[in-house]
Design a protein around this motif. Structure first.
Motif, mmCIF file in Angstrom:
data_model
loop_
_atom_site.group_PDB
_atom_site.id
_atom_site.type_symbol
_atom_site.label_atom_id
_atom_site.label_comp_id
_atom_site.label_asym_id
_atom_site.label_seq_id
_atom_site.Cartn_x
_atom_site.Cartn_y
_atom_site.Cartn_z
ATOM 1 N N LEU A 124 -2.140 1.992 5.239
ATOM 2 C CA LEU A 124 -3.466 1.783 3.898
ATOM 3 C C LEU A 124 -4.590 3.329 4.136
ATOM 4 O O LEU A 124 -3.982 3.792 2.779
ATOM 5 N N LEU A 182 -6.446 -3.946 -3.130
ATOM 6 C CA LEU A 182 -5.173 -3.728 -1.812
ATOM 7 C C LEU A 182 -5.399 -4.024 -1.048
ATOM 8 O O LEU A 182 -4.094 -4.057 0.190
ATOM 9 N N ALA A 196 0.561 -1.342 -0.086
ATOM 10 C CA ALA A 196 0.141 -0.160 -0.038
ATOM 11 C C ALA A 196 0.526 1.261 0.022
ATOM 12 O O ALA A 196 0.401 2.612 -0.793
#
Length: 230
Positions: free
Chosen positions: A221, A61, A43
């Motif tokens: 993230l 992701l 990420a």
């Protein structure tokens, strides 16, 4: 790519490549491919334009990081998205138990689950008030209880970086959640990560560990999700 392929392309020895890759895996810049046969970019690299180059969507992701959360905590892990006054589960990995009647795609009122409370807590005050106003509770006493719960979530997110909730599914389930966007912002898509377990078997230490792992994962993230949204 496998470490053998990386070693061949770079001309480095495979042990050296593995040590470098291990460090990058631990820091989140590399993740194991879903099939487990190799590695791919993680990420944080998305903030450098990888999202645009590869076209990854949010669930793709998040999935390797959800797997890491599961491995480190044993708890069920869910990626959910806000849709109006509800949270919708988009991806889910079951831990040491399976929540019945809660498959991927389940919906819940935003103020009844830890993911929704985390999202509301992270919003700017005006946006949070608008979200609360959109929640339809005909019972005034219930509205006040849920407002108090949301206010507690705001304090918890500011203090701990995560929101806990132990009154899910008639008190049988306890969970902790983080928003996947920066506190004080209002992105067009509002995602959250949740990790939880059975209240009867999860201790306070289990929740502390899950919260720490989620806070760490959010740091990796959130910038990448912002890059995807942009």
């Amino acid at each position: 790519m496998t470490t053998a392929e990386i070693a061949r392309r770079t001309g480095l020895s495979q042990p050296t490549v593995w040590r470098l890759c291990y460090t990058l895996i631990e820091s989140g810049f590399l993740v194991r491919a879903p099939a487990g046969a190799g590695l791919r970019i993680g990420a944080p690299a998305l903030t450098l334009g990888y999202a645009a180059a590869r076209g990854l969507d949010a669930p793709a992701l998040a999935m390797p990081y959800m797997q890491r959360i599961l491995e480190r905590t044993g708890g069920s892990t869910t990626l959910s998205l806000r849709q109006g006054s509800e949270m919708v589960a988009v991806e889910q990995l079951n831990g040491d138990f399976v929540v019945r009647d809660q498959p991927v795609g389940w919906r819940a009122p935003i103020d009844t689950v830890s993911a929704g409370l985390a999202v509301l807590a992270a919003l700017p005050p005006a946006a949070r008030e608008a979200g609360i106003a959109a929640i339809d509770h005909p019972d005034a006493a219930r509205r006040e209880r849920h407002r108090a719960r949301i206010e507690a979530a705001v304090e918890a997110l500011a203090r701990d970086g995560a929101v806990r909730l132990g009154q899910i599914l008639d008190g049988r389930y306890t969970a902790v959640a983080v928003p996947l966007f920066e506190t004080g912002t209002e992105p067009a898509t509002q995602w959250a990560l949740t990790c939880g377990g059975l209240a009867a078997s999860w201790t306070a230490e289990d929740l502390d560990r899950a919260a720490a792992v989620l806070v760490e994962t959010r740091a990796l993230l959130a910038p990448a999700f912002a890059a995807l949204a942009g």
